[in-house]
Enzyme design. Sequence first.
Site, mmCIF file in Angstrom:
data_model
loop_
_atom_site.group_PDB
_atom_site.id
_atom_site.type_symbol
_atom_site.label_atom_id
_atom_site.label_comp_id
_atom_site.label_asym_id
_atom_site.label_seq_id
_atom_site.Cartn_x
_atom_site.Cartn_y
_atom_site.Cartn_z
ATOM 1 N N SER A 9 0.943 -1.176 -0.026
ATOM 2 C CA SER A 9 0.179 0.033 -0.225
ATOM 3 C C SER A 9 0.979 1.240 0.111
ATOM 4 C CB SER A 9 -0.785 0.048 1.343
ATOM 5 O OG SER A 9 -1.252 1.287 1.428
ATOM 6 N N GLY A 18 -9.790 7.723 9.095
ATOM 7 C CA GLY A 18 -9.941 8.289 10.277
ATOM 8 C C GLY A 18 -10.962 9.441 10.117
ATOM 9 N N ALA A 19 -11.499 9.688 8.868
ATOM 10 C CA ALA A 19 -12.225 11.236 8.745
ATOM 11 C C ALA A 19 -13.655 10.747 8.528
ATOM 12 C CB ALA A 19 -11.910 11.767 7.470
ATOM 13 N N GLY A 20 -14.113 9.488 8.922
ATOM 14 C CA GLY A 20 -15.541 8.956 8.756
ATOM 15 C C GLY A 20 -15.982 9.068 7.470
ATOM 16 N N LEU A 21 -15.196 8.833 6.269
ATOM 17 C CA LEU A 21 -15.780 8.671 4.966
ATOM 18 C C LEU A 21 -15.344 7.480 4.128
ATOM 19 C CD1 LEU A 21 -14.061 12.437 3.930
ATOM 20 C CD2 LEU A 21 -16.562 12.040 4.789
ATOM 21 N N SER A 22 -15.498 6.435 5.153
ATOM 22 C CA SER A 22 -15.256 4.981 4.622
ATOM 23 C C SER A 22 -13.985 4.692 3.914
ATOM 24 C CB SER A 22 -16.557 4.928 3.717
ATOM 25 O OG SER A 22 -17.531 4.471 4.615
ATOM 26 N N GLU A 26 -14.995 -7.374 6.579
ATOM 27 C CA GLU A 26 -14.821 -6.489 7.651
ATOM 28 C C GLU A 26 -15.313 -6.922 8.626
ATOM 29 O OE1 GLU A 26 -15.146 -2.453 6.645
ATOM 30 O OE2 GLU A 26 -15.101 -1.837 8.507
ATOM 31 N N ASP A 54 -21.568 1.210 4.019
ATOM 32 C CA ASP A 54 -20.601 1.813 3.228
ATOM 33 C C ASP A 54 -20.006 0.976 2.187
ATOM 34 O OD1 ASP A 54 -20.772 3.404 5.658
ATOM 35 O OD2 ASP A 54 -18.801 2.633 6.472
ATOM 36 N N TYR A 84 -19.659 1.465 19.227
ATOM 37 C CA TYR A 84 -20.377 1.259 18.075
ATOM 38 C C TYR A 84 -21.207 -0.231 18.626
ATOM 39 C CZ TYR A 84 -21.592 0.298 13.301
ATOM 40 O OH TYR A 84 -22.238 -0.156 12.035
HETATM 41 C C1 GAF Z 1 -20.018 3.157 10.282
HETATM 42 C C2 GAF Z 1 -20.489 1.605 9.665
HETATM 43 F F1 GAF Z 1 -19.555 1.134 9.197
HETATM 44 C C3 GAF Z 1 -21.481 1.677 9.083
HETATM 45 O O1 GAF Z 1 -22.100 0.311 8.774
HETATM 46 C C4 GAF Z 1 -22.949 2.527 9.753
HETATM 47 O O2 GAF Z 1 -23.550 1.775 10.857
HETATM 48 C C5 GAF Z 1 -22.253 4.023 10.200
HETATM 49 O O3 GAF Z 1 -21.467 3.732 10.978
HETATM 50 C C6 GAF Z 1 -23.331 4.634 11.046
HETATM 51 O O4 GAF Z 1 -24.534 4.886 10.301
HETATM 52 O O5 GAF Z 1 -19.630 4.019 9.092
#
Ligand code: GAF
Length: 377
Positions: free
Chosen positions: A64, A115-119, A153, A165, A217
Site C-alpha cells: 500500500s 479516520g475522517a469517517g468517509l469510509s 470487515e 458503506d 459502536y
Molecule cells: C459506520 C459503519 F461502518 C456503517 O455500517 C454505519 O453503521 C455507520 O457507521 C453509522 O450509520 O460507518
Amino acid sequence: MSIQSKFTEIFGLAPDLVTAAPGRVNLIGEHVDYNDGFVLPFAINARTYCALRIREDSRIRIASKQEDGTAFEAEISSLKPLTGPVWTRYILGVIWALEVKTGVEIFVDSEVPTGAGLSSSAALECSVAIALNEILTLNKSLQELARITQRAENEFVGVPCGIMDQSISLMGKSGHALLLDCRDLSTRQIKVDFETFGLKLLIVDTRAHHALVDGGYAERRAQCEEVARELKVKALRDLTLNELEVARGKLKEINFKRARHVISEIARVHDAVTALEANEFETFGRLLTDSHTSLRDDYNVSCPELDVAVDTALANGALGARMVGGGFGGSAIALIKDADAGKIGAAIEHAFKDRGFKAPRFFDSLPSDGAQVLNSN
Ligand code: GAF
C-alpha cells in the site's frame, strides 16, 4: 508515478487491471443500517485505486502506498481472520471472503482520508473486490459483493460494521444519492442537485478520533438487538414510534432512547427523500439537523468537535448540519448556500481554534460513481 508503474516497480511485472472505489458521505440515515433500516449515502470523488495481477502459484503479495509500499506476503491457504497488521486485513479479508484459490499481487493507493469517517475501509475493500470479481470472472452481483466485503470487515478485520458503506462504494451513481433498503439491499437512485439551487454540501473533517469508537459502536448494536428481542421483532425497522412508546415501561431507559433514535431516523430518511424530490431544501436541511440532535441526545455518538462544527455552521446560515458515519469524531456535513462557504469555513476554523481543537479540514464533493474497472491488459 502512475499506479501501474508503481506496481511494476514493486512486483516486477505490470498489473492485469486497475480498479477504483470511492469513499462516501451519508446524507441521512445514521446507525440504522444494522437495524435493517433505510439510508441515503452518496459516493464522493475521493477514491481508492487497486492494481492487481494474478499469480500462477499460491503466494499473496500486497503493498500500500499509505504503508510505505513494502510488500507483505502470505500463503493463500494460511489466511486467518483477525491476524496480521490491521491494514493488510482489509485486503486479505476480501480475498478470504471471496474464497480465491490462486496467488495474487495487489498494490493500493488511496485518496480517501483515513479516520475522517468517509469510509476509507469500504473503499479499499470494494476496490479489491471489484478487481477480483472482474479478473477471475466470479460474476457476483453488486449486492453479493456488498455482503461479501461486509463479511470480510466483520469477520476478518474484526469490525462489526453494517452494510451501508460497502453498498454505496459499489453502487454509487454520479449526481445521485442511493436510497438503500438495508434489509434486502433493494435500491432507488435519488437525484441530488444542490448546485442548480445555489447550494452545496460542505464536509468538515473534525480530525477528532475518540477512544470510544470501537466499543461504543458494538455497544449500540447490542442495545438495539436487545430491544428487538424484547419486543419480539426481527429488527427495530419493524417497530413504529407509537409501539415503542407503549412498550417504554418494559425497556431500560437507555435502550428506549437508542431505539427512539433508530425509528425516528428511518422516518427522517423517507421524509428527506420526499423533500429532496420536491426541491424543498429548507425542510431537507431541518431533517439533517434533527438527525444530529437525535444522534447527540438519544444515541450519544457525537462529541464536542462534531457539535461545534454543526452548531457553528447553523449559526452562520447553514440550512442544516449533522455528524456523519459512526461518530465519536470523524466528519460533519452542512448544507449551505454556496455564497456562504468562505464565511462558514472561517467561522468553524475560529471556533475550533478558540476551544483548542485541532484545525479542521474541509472537503466538498458532488455525488460520484461507485466502484469501476479503470483499465485491464
Ligand atoms: C459506520 C459503519 F461502518 C456503517 O455500517 C454505519 O453503521 C455507520 O457507521 C453509522 O450509520 O460507518
